[in-house]
Design a protein around this motif. Sequence first.
Motif, PDB file in Angstrom:
ATOM      1  N   GLU A  30      42.320  42.409  33.305  1.00 38.54           N
ATOM      2  CA  GLU A  30      41.501  41.819  34.366  1.00 38.54           C
ATOM      3  C   GLU A  30      40.539  42.850  34.959  1.00 38.54           C
ATOM      4  O   GLU A  30      39.372  42.561  35.192  1.00 38.54           O
ATOM      5  CB  GLU A  30      42.385  41.234  35.477  1.00 38.54           C
ATOM      6  CG  GLU A  30      43.248  40.055  35.022  1.00 38.54           C
ATOM      7  CD  GLU A  30      42.428  38.848  34.587  1.00 38.54           C
ATOM      8  OE1 GLU A  30      41.257  38.725  34.990  1.00 38.54           O
ATOM      9  OE2 GLU A  30      42.962  38.020  33.804  1.00 38.54           O
ATOM     10  N   ASN A  34      36.475  42.820  34.782  1.00 39.67           N
ATOM     11  CA  ASN A  34      35.644  42.814  35.992  1.00 39.67           C
ATOM     12  C   ASN A  34      34.585  43.905  35.928  1.00 39.67           C
ATOM     13  O   ASN A  34      33.443  43.701  36.336  1.00 39.67           O
ATOM     14  CB  ASN A  34      36.511  43.019  37.239  1.00 39.67           C
ATOM     15  CG  ASN A  34      37.181  41.728  37.670  1.00 39.67           C
ATOM     16  OD1 ASN A  34      36.838  40.655  37.174  1.00 39.67           O
ATOM     17  ND2 ASN A  34      38.139  41.828  38.581  1.00 39.67           N
ATOM     18  N   LYS A  80      30.966  34.306  39.839  1.00 39.13           N
ATOM     19  CA  LYS A  80      30.505  34.020  38.477  1.00 39.13           C
ATOM     20  C   LYS A  80      30.208  32.555  38.202  1.00 39.13           C
ATOM     21  O   LYS A  80      29.507  32.245  37.246  1.00 39.13           O
ATOM     22  CB  LYS A  80      31.521  34.587  37.480  1.00 39.13           C
ATOM     23  CG  LYS A  80      31.600  36.105  37.664  1.00 39.13           C
ATOM     24  CD  LYS A  80      32.770  36.776  37.043  1.00 39.13           C
ATOM     25  CE  LYS A  80      32.908  38.183  37.605  1.00 39.13           C
ATOM     26  NZ  LYS A  80      34.093  38.867  37.156  1.00 39.13           N
ATOM     27  N   GLY A  94      35.311  36.867  33.413  1.00 38.31           N
ATOM     28  CA  GLY A  94      36.077  36.161  34.432  1.00 38.31           C
ATOM     29  C   GLY A  94      35.256  35.031  35.010  1.00 38.31           C
ATOM     30  O   GLY A  94      34.044  34.986  34.827  1.00 38.31           O
ATOM     31  N   ALA A  99      42.136  36.657  39.644  1.00 36.87           N
ATOM     32  CA  ALA A  99      42.791  37.893  39.237  1.00 36.87           C
ATOM     33  C   ALA A  99      43.086  38.801  40.420  1.00 36.87           C
ATOM     34  O   ALA A  99      44.233  39.196  40.637  1.00 36.87           O
ATOM     35  CB  ALA A  99      41.922  38.615  38.214  1.00 36.87           C
TER      36      ALA A  99
END
Length: 610
Positions: A30, A34, A80, A94, A99
Motif C-alpha cells: 500500500e 501510494n 484518486k 489506489g 489503506a
Amino acid sequence: MDIINILPDSVANQIAAGEVVDRPASAVKELLENALDAGASKIQLIVKDAGRTLIQVIDNGCGMSDSDARLCFERHATSKIHKADDLFAIHTMGFRGEALASIAAIAQVELKTRQHDNELGTQINIEGCDIKSQESCSCPAGTSLAIKNLFFNVPARRNFLKKDSVELSHIEEIFKRVALINYHTDYTFHSNGRVLYDLHGGNFAERISQIFGHSYRERLYPVEENTDIVKIHGYVSKPEFVRKSRGEQYLFVNHRFIKHPALSAAVEKAYAELIPDRHYPSYFLHLEVDPSRIDINIHPTKTEVKFIDEHALFAILRAATKKALGQFSLATELEFNPINEVDFAPAPSGYIPQQPTVNYNPDYNPFQSTAPKAAPSGHAHSSSYGNQPKNSQWTSFFDLKKESDAETTPAPSPTQLTLDQLSTPQSAPASPCMQVKNQFIVSVMPSGLLIVDQHAAHERIIYERLCNRHQCANAQQLLFPVNCQFSPADADIFNELLPDLKQYGFEIGSIGQTTFVVTATPPDISDSELQQIFDQMLVEYKSAMIQKFADRHQCLCRSIARHTAVKVGTVLQQAEMQQLVADLFCCQMPSMSPSGQKTMTIVQPENLLN
Ligand code: ADP
Ligand code: MG
C-alpha cells in the motif's frame, strides 16, 4: 429491545484492516503504491524485523497539504476518484481510500509530508486511529510514512505472523512486483540496516536484470504486440531455460501485478510442444488495456482482475508468445529480420467479413517474354510455414521472382531472400551434409557450422506436417495393407481416433471389433512399425487425457511424430540429409522438437576454436 449498534470508526477500521493489511507485506504494498501514485521518482523502503517493528516508505512525490495529511487517515478518503464513473477509468494503483485508515487502526503511524511549493511540512503521529499530535515540521519535499509496531493492538494477527525470514520474503516479493513494472523509478530497500536492493530507473529489461541478475538477459526473448484490445510488452524465457518449478512468472496489467490463471495458461500453452512436460517458463509481461474493459475492484488486495475481452486476450497473448518463440529461435540463429506482420486484432462486433476477391490478370500469358502488369494471384505459391507476409510483400516477392525470371535480377532485400529461403525446400543449404555417428547431420551455412540432430529434427518436421494436416492430400497407398490389433478397450479408443488419423493421412478400416486394416499412411511413416506406433500412441494418449496436459490433436501428433521419426543410428543418404535440413528450416519452430529437445545449433565461425 433494540440490539443494533453502529460500530465506532476505530472498530470498523480494524475490521477493514483485516482485509487490506493481513501481514507486513501488504502494508508495504500500500505504501509503495501510494508513493507511485504521488508521482515519486525515488522511493526508499526501510524495514526492521521483517516489518514487525518498522515499515517506512520515503518518497519524493507530490506530498500532502496540512489538511490532506490529516484527512488521508479517514476511511474512504482518497484523491484518486471523485465520482462513480471514475471507477471505470482508473490509472492509479489506489482508489479505495482505505489503506491508510486501516493501517492507522492497527499500528503507530508517523507521517511527515511536504508539498514542493511549501516551505514547511506537517508531521502527524497517530495510534490506533487516535491522532496523538499534528505539527509543522521541516522535512524534505515528498512524504515519509513510518508504520511502527504493526498489529500492536491486534494480538491475534501478530501471533499469526510467520518467522521473520518468511515475512521478509513476502515483503521482498511485493517489492519486486512493484519495482519490476515501475521501472523508471529509483528504489532502495533496506532491511535491518542492510541494503537489499538499490535500483536505478531504466527500461523493463534493465530492471529485470537488476533484480534477477544479468544472466536473465540471455535467457529471455522479447514479446511485443500491439492490437486494438491490448498492447503487450515484455519478455519470456527461451525454451532451453525453462524450469521444473514455476519460477519468475510476472504478469502485469496497466502497471499492476495480477494473478490470472487463464492468461498464465495462455503463455504456458505457447510452449506446449517446445519444452518437456511439467517444465515452466519464466515471463515478465505487461499488458496495457483500456481501464474501462477491466474490473480491478473484485478483490481488496487487487491481484485479481476480470477482463471483458478475456477470450481475445488469451488468444492474443498465446499467439504473441508463440510468435516471439518461433521468430527469435530462428532469428538469433539465422540472423534474419523477423517479419512483424501478424495482425491479431479481432474484428469489431457487428463487422461482417467480406469474401476475399482473387485478383488475376485475364491477359496474362505465361509464354510471353514481357512481364505482365497485374500481380498474379496468391495461390501460385502456398507456404504452409512461417508467418504469412502481407499482400504487398507477396506481391513484391512475386514481382521479384518474375523479374528475375525475365533475367533482370534486381538485388533482393534481406526479407525477400529470407522468405525465399524459408518457404521453398529446394533453397535450403546447398552445401553437402555429413553424418556424424549416425545421429547428427553437419553442414555449412553462411552464418556458421550447422549441426542437426536427425531424430529431433525429423520429429519436429513430422509433427508440424501432421498438425497442419497436410498429409491428407498425399497419403501414400500401401502395397500390402497392414493389420493392427488392439485389446477391446483400446480398440474402442482407436475407433474414436480414426477421424483424426484420417486427417493426418492414414486410411484405416475396421475388420471386426478389434482388428483394423491400414491401407495408406502419411509419406514419412514406415509401414513395418505401424502396430508399435499405434500401441505407443494409445498409451500416451490415455495418460495425456488423464493428466489433461495437452489437447487431443496435439497429443496424437506428438506421439506419432516421436515414434515415426528417423531413429538415431539410421544411416542417411546425402539427398535425404539435405531434404531433412531443408524441411526443418520450413518449420514454424525449427529449433526444438515437440518433446522439447534441441534440434539444431549453429556454431559461429568465431566460436569454432573456443
Ligand atoms: P488510496 O490510495 O486508495 O486513495 P490511501 O488510504 O492509500 O487511499 O491514501 C489516501 C490518500 O492519501 C490518497 O488518495 C492520497 O491523496 C494521499 N496519500 C497517501 N500516500 C501519499 C503519498 N505518499 N504522497 C502523497 N499523497 C499520499
Ligand atoms: Mg493507496
